[in-house]
Design an enzyme around this catalytic site. Structure first.
Site, mmCIF file in Angstrom:
data_model
loop_
_atom_site.group_PDB
_atom_site.id
_atom_site.type_symbol
_atom_site.label_atom_id
_atom_site.label_comp_id
_atom_site.label_asym_id
_atom_site.label_seq_id
_atom_site.Cartn_x
_atom_site.Cartn_y
_atom_site.Cartn_z
ATOM 1 N N GLU A 296 -3.694 -2.865 -7.583
ATOM 2 C CA GLU A 296 -4.873 -2.925 -6.114
ATOM 3 C C GLU A 296 -5.732 -4.211 -6.676
ATOM 4 O OE1 GLU A 296 -5.875 0.834 -4.218
ATOM 5 O OE2 GLU A 296 -6.414 1.558 -6.376
ATOM 6 N N ASP B 122 0.795 -1.486 0.092
ATOM 7 C CA ASP B 122 -0.217 0.094 -0.069
ATOM 8 C C ASP B 122 0.442 1.160 0.247
ATOM 9 O OD1 ASP B 122 -3.078 -0.501 0.517
ATOM 10 O OD2 ASP B 122 -2.470 -2.046 0.937
ATOM 11 N N TYR C 166 -1.172 -2.936 8.737
ATOM 12 C CA TYR C 166 -0.316 -4.393 7.828
ATOM 13 C C TYR C 166 0.853 -3.853 8.554
ATOM 14 C CZ TYR C 166 -2.988 -4.791 3.494
ATOM 15 O OH TYR C 166 -4.252 -4.627 2.941
ATOM 16 N N GLU D 164 -10.433 -0.886 -1.445
ATOM 17 C CA GLU D 164 -9.498 -1.483 -2.222
ATOM 18 C C GLU D 164 -10.794 -1.267 -3.898
ATOM 19 O OE1 GLU D 164 -6.923 -0.719 -2.827
ATOM 20 O OE2 GLU D 164 -6.084 -1.599 -0.980
ATOM 21 N N HIS E 99 -4.070 1.462 5.591
ATOM 22 C CA HIS E 99 -3.824 0.322 5.661
ATOM 23 C C HIS E 99 -2.475 -0.331 6.171
ATOM 24 C CE1 HIS E 99 -7.158 0.264 1.219
ATOM 25 N NE2 HIS E 99 -7.712 0.450 3.187
ATOM 26 N N HIS F 69 -11.245 1.897 -4.862
ATOM 27 C CA HIS F 69 -10.181 3.085 -5.075
ATOM 28 C C HIS F 69 -10.375 2.501 -7.242
ATOM 29 C CE1 HIS F 69 -7.832 2.137 -1.206
ATOM 30 N NE2 HIS F 69 -9.151 3.697 -1.110
#
Length: 342
Positions: free
Chosen positions: A184, A78, A116, A218, A112, A221
Site C-alpha cells: 500500500e 487491491d 478499477y 490508502e 477500490h 490504511h
C-alpha cells in the site's frame, strides 16, 4: 491448542484468542480510526470517466502502453490486499476496536476493486483485452514479480492458527509491515505517481478524481497499520531487534527493485516528465519515508523529483474538498498532510 485465561489488564494485542468486548475499551485510538473512516465514504458512481474516453484518443502509443500496464496492475492489486486482510490481519490482531476498523477497510478495498473494474470496462472495451489485464499476475513479468513478492509474505503467516511464539509474532509483524509499507505504501504510491503525471498534463481527470479518494483511503490504511506496529512494539519491545529491523530494510529494498522493474516496463526509453531514473528517485524517497515512520535509518537519501506530486498535496486536495465536501466527506475533522507520504 487451548490458550490459558489472561487477566484483561495483562492482555496484549497479538495474544491468541478472539476478544469480543468493547467495554472497557483497551485501544480507543483504533476505534477513532474506524469512526474517521466512516466519515470518509465515497462510491464509484460519483467518479465521472466521460472525459477520459476522449483523452484516450489523444495518447501516444507509449502512453497507451503505460496506461494499459497501470490498469492491469490495478485489476488485482487491491484484491491481494483484501485477501491478506481477511486471512491474516483480522485473524491475529486481537482487538474488537481494531477489527471494526479492519471490517471498514475491507469495504474500502471492495470499493477500490469496483473502481478499477469500472476503469477496465471504460478503458478496455474489448473483452479479450480486459481478460488479459486480469491475467496480468500470470502473464506480465513486471506485475507477476510484484504479486509473487506479496504472496511470499502472505504465505509466511497464512497457516498460523495463532501467534504462540516470538518467532510467530515477528513473522506477523513482517507481514503487516510488508503490506503497509511496501504494497500500500510503495507499490500503490508508485501507481499514483503515474496517474498524477497524466493529470499534470491535463489528461484523464476522471482517473485522477477516483485516485484522490483511493489515495486518502490508502493513507488511512497505512496510518492504522503503523499504529498497530507501534502498539506491539510498546507491549512487546523484545520482538523488535536488530535482526527484524534489518529484515524490514531489506524488504523495502526488494520492493523498490520490484517496483523499478515495473517502471522500466511502463516507461520504456522515457516519456516527457516520466522516466525510470526519476521513478527510482521517487521510490527511494517514498521508501525512506516508510523507514523513518518505523523509526529506522533512511536507506537512500533521495528527494522527490516529481513537482506534480508536491502540487498534489496542496492544490489537488484543496480543489477536491471544494468540489466534493458534501458528497464525499461527512463532518471530517482535522487536517490531511501529504508531506510524509510523498
Amino acid at each position: 491448542m487451548t490458550t490459558p485465561s489472561v487477566p484483561a489488564e495483562e492482555k496484549r494485542l497479538l495474544d491468541p484468542g478472539f476478544e469480543l468486548t468493547l467495554r472497557p475499551m483497551r485501544y480507543p485510538d483504533f476505534y477513532e480510526h474506524y469512526r474517521n473512516a466512516i466519515k470518509n465514504t465515497w462510491t464509484v458512481e460519483e467518479v465521472d470517466l466521460a472525459s477520459d474516453v476522449a483523452d484516450l484518443a489523444k495518447l501516444t502509443a507509449e502512453e497507451r502502453h503505460l496506461l494499459g500496464r497501470l490498469v492491469a496492475f490495478f485489476a488485482t492489486g487491491d484484491s491481494i490486499v483484501s485477501n491478506n486482510l481477511v486471512l491474516t490481519l483480522y485473524k491475529h490482531i486481537n482487538s474488537p476496536e481494531a477489527r471494526l476498523y479492519l471490517s471498514r477497510q475491507l469495504f474500502e478495498e471492495a470499493v477500490h476493486v469496483q473502481f478499477y473494474l469500472t476503469l477496465l470496462d471504460t478503458y478496455l472495451p474489448d473483452p479479450e483485452d480486459r481478460n488479459a489485464a486480469f491475467a496480468a499476475v500470470e502473464n506480465i513479468p513486471s506485475i507477476r514479480e510484484k504479486a509473487q513478492f506479496c504472496f511470499r509474505w502472505i504465505n509466511e503467516v497464512e497457516k498460523l492458527d495463532s501467534l504462540q511464539t516470538k518467532a510467530d509474532r515477528r513473522r506477523f509483524l513482517l507481514n503487516l509491515i510488508c503490506f503497509a509499507a511496501c504494497i500500500e505504501g510503495l507499490f500503490f504510491y508508485g501507481a499514483f505517481a503515474y496517474v498524477y503525471w497524466f493529470r499534470s498534463r491535463g489528461l484523464l481527470h476522471g482517473l485522477a478524481t477516483g485516485t484522490n479518494w483511493v489515495f486518502r483511503d490508502e493513507s488511512m490504511h497505512m496510518d492504522f497499520a503503523f499504529q498497530v506496529v507501534d502498539t506491539v512494539r510498546e507491549e512487546e519491545p523484545d520482538l523488535w531487534d536488530d535482526e527484524l529491523a534489518a529484515q524490514v530494510t531489506g524488504m523495502l529494498e526488494e520492493a523498490v527493485e520490484a517496483e523499478l522493474q515495473f517502471a522500466r516496463d511502463l516507461c520504456g526509453d522515457g516519456l516527457p516528465g516520466m522516466n525510470t531514473d526519476s521513478m527510482r528517485q521517487y521510490l527511494e524517497c517514498v521508501a525512506d519515508q516508510r523507514l523513518a515512520r518505523l523509526g529506522l535509518p533512511i536507506r537512500y537519501g533521495s528527494e522527490n523529483p516529481f513537482g506534480f506530486m508536491e502540487l498534489q498535496g496542496v492544490q489537488e486536495l484543496t480543489n477536491f474538498f471544494e468540489r466534493r465536501v458534501s458528497a464525499y466527506q461527512v463532518a471530517v475533522e482535522g487536517t490531511v498532510s501529504f508531506d510524509d507520504d510523498f
